[in-house]
Design a protein around this motif. Structure first.
Motif, short mmCIF file in Angstrom:
data_model
loop_
_atom_site.label_atom_id
_atom_site.label_comp_id
_atom_site.label_asym_id
_atom_site.label_seq_id
_atom_site.Cartn_x
_atom_site.Cartn_y
_atom_site.Cartn_z
N LEU A 131 64.68 116.22 11.76
CA LEU A 131 65.09 116.28 10.36
C LEU A 131 64.54 115.08 9.63
CD1 LEU A 131 66.85 117.37 7.98
CD2 LEU A 131 68.71 115.94 8.87
N ALA A 132 63.89 115.33 8.50
CA ALA A 132 63.40 114.26 7.64
C ALA A 132 64.10 114.37 6.29
CB ALA A 132 61.89 114.34 7.47
N ALA A 191 70.06 115.06 21.96
CA ALA A 191 69.18 114.01 21.46
C ALA A 191 68.51 114.49 20.17
CB ALA A 191 68.13 113.66 22.51
N THR A 192 68.46 113.61 19.19
CA THR A 192 67.95 113.99 17.87
C THR A 192 67.10 112.87 17.30
OG1 THR A 192 70.04 115.19 17.51
CG2 THR A 192 68.58 114.94 15.62
N ALA A 193 66.00 113.26 16.66
CA ALA A 193 65.14 112.30 15.96
C ALA A 193 65.22 112.58 14.47
CB ALA A 193 63.71 112.40 16.45
N TYR A 194 65.52 111.54 13.70
CA TYR A 194 65.59 111.64 12.25
C TYR A 194 64.49 110.77 11.64
CZ TYR A 194 70.40 113.04 13.45
OH TYR A 194 71.51 113.64 13.99
N ALA A 195 63.97 111.22 10.52
CA ALA A 195 63.03 110.40 9.75
C ALA A 195 63.63 110.21 8.36
CB ALA A 195 61.67 111.08 9.65
N ILE A 245 73.47 116.90 -0.05
CA ILE A 245 72.21 117.62 -0.25
C ILE A 245 72.25 118.40 -1.57
CG2 ILE A 245 70.74 119.45 0.67
CD1 ILE A 245 71.65 118.55 3.49
N THR A 246 73.36 119.08 -1.82
CA THR A 246 73.49 119.87 -3.05
C THR A 246 73.39 119.01 -4.29
OG1 THR A 246 74.90 121.48 -1.90
CG2 THR A 246 74.97 121.48 -4.30
N SER A 247 74.00 117.82 -4.25
CA SER A 247 74.02 116.93 -5.42
C SER A 247 72.72 116.17 -5.61
CB SER A 247 75.17 115.93 -5.29
OG SER A 247 74.93 115.03 -4.20
N GLY A 248 71.86 116.18 -4.59
CA GLY A 248 70.62 115.44 -4.68
C GLY A 248 70.71 114.01 -4.21
N ALA A 249 71.88 113.59 -3.74
CA ALA A 249 72.02 112.24 -3.20
C ALA A 249 71.09 112.06 -2.00
CB ALA A 249 73.46 111.95 -2.81
N VAL A 250 70.89 113.14 -1.26
CA VAL A 250 69.96 113.18 -0.13
C VAL A 250 69.09 114.41 -0.31
CG1 VAL A 250 69.77 113.57 2.35
CG2 VAL A 250 71.46 111.95 1.48
N GLU A 251 67.79 114.26 -0.09
CA GLU A 251 66.87 115.39 -0.18
C GLU A 251 66.26 115.65 1.19
OE1 GLU A 251 62.59 116.69 -2.21
OE2 GLU A 251 63.56 114.78 -2.75
N VAL A 252 66.40 116.87 1.67
CA VAL A 252 65.79 117.25 2.94
C VAL A 252 64.30 117.48 2.70
CG1 VAL A 252 65.68 119.00 4.75
CG2 VAL A 252 67.90 118.23 3.89
N LEU A 253 63.47 116.78 3.46
CA LEU A 253 62.02 116.90 3.32
C LEU A 253 61.47 117.97 4.25
CD1 LEU A 253 61.16 113.09 3.10
CD2 LEU A 253 61.46 114.72 1.23
N HIS A 254 61.95 118.00 5.47
CA HIS A 254 61.63 119.10 6.38
C HIS A 254 62.58 119.05 7.57
CE1 HIS A 254 59.65 116.50 9.40
NE2 HIS A 254 59.03 115.91 8.40
N GLY A 255 62.67 120.17 8.26
CA GLY A 255 63.59 120.26 9.38
C GLY A 255 64.84 121.04 9.01
#
Length: 213
Positions: free
Chosen positions: A165-166, A133-137, A187-197
């Motif tokens: 993971l946010a 089970a996983t919660a994403y923001a 993530i590397t390209s910046g299309a998605v940015e990890v905020l925390h987790g």
């Protein structure tokens, strides 16, 4: 009620007369997420002229697809049971159209309700059932979505809260869901940015929400 009369006695024709006018199905899409005030609908469809929104709401109400309802001393629009029967149609159209999305144009945005329906469309319960089970923001512009995956069940709600993971989500996240962009590359390209987790959990997200070929 219909603005157009195609002159044919056919179920497909009648469906188009009811929800085939411009913006109508997008209003239905957003109301499938939940009841909305007039201003919330307008904010979720930033290009819709106010007179067109008012007209479409009136037409959809007259057709028995939505209704006005009092909620906490305000009026909201919500789908009727008849209107909610459009959900599998909208999800199927979303999956069909997803394959032709292509690259997002500079002026295109991703709204929280649109992402919610994308997640519903591409959720793979058979994959999720085998994962913890996983919660994403997901941060979508100024809004937040909480995405809870527990076995084969999915719940997506507005707001902020605890998550494993946010991350930020923009139009480029569709490339991840389509399998065109690997999670690490996103993530590397910046299309998605990890905020925390844990960043590695984005791979789990990509496996859980994926448009099957």
């Amino acid at each position: 009620m219909a603005a157009r009369d195609y002159g044919q006695h056919c179920g497909v024709t009648r469906a188009l007369e009811l929800v085939g006018e411009r913006w109508a199905l997008l209003i239905v899409r957003d109301l499938l997420v939940g009841p909305r005030r007039y201003g919330e609908l307008a904010a979720g469809l930033p290009r819709i002229p106010s007179n067109v929104l008012a007209t479409r709401l009136k037409e959809l109400q007259e057709a028995g697809i939505l209704r006005r309802a009092p909620r906490s001393r305000v009026i909201v629009y919500e789908l009727t049971p008849y209107g909610r029967e459009l959900e599998p149609v909208v999800l199927a159209m979303g999956a069909w159209g997803f394959r032709a999305l292509g690259e997002p144009r500079d002026e295109q945005v991703l709204t929280p309700d649109a992402l919610t329906m994308t997640l519903r469309t591409t959720f793979r319960p058979e994959v999720a059932a085998a994962l913890p089970a996983t919660a994403y923001a997901a941060r979508v512009g100024h809004a937040g979505l909480l995405i809870h995956v527990h076995g084969p069940s999915l719940a997506v709600t507005r707001g902020d809260g605890d998550a494993d993971l946010a991350f930020t989500a923009g139009p480029g996240i569709h490339r991840v869901i389509a399998g065109e962009l690997a999670p690490d590359d996103a993530i590397t390209s910046g299309a998605v940015e990890v905020l925390h987790g844990r960043a590695d959990l984005f791979g789990r997200f990509a496996a859980t929400f994926h448009l099957a070929a």
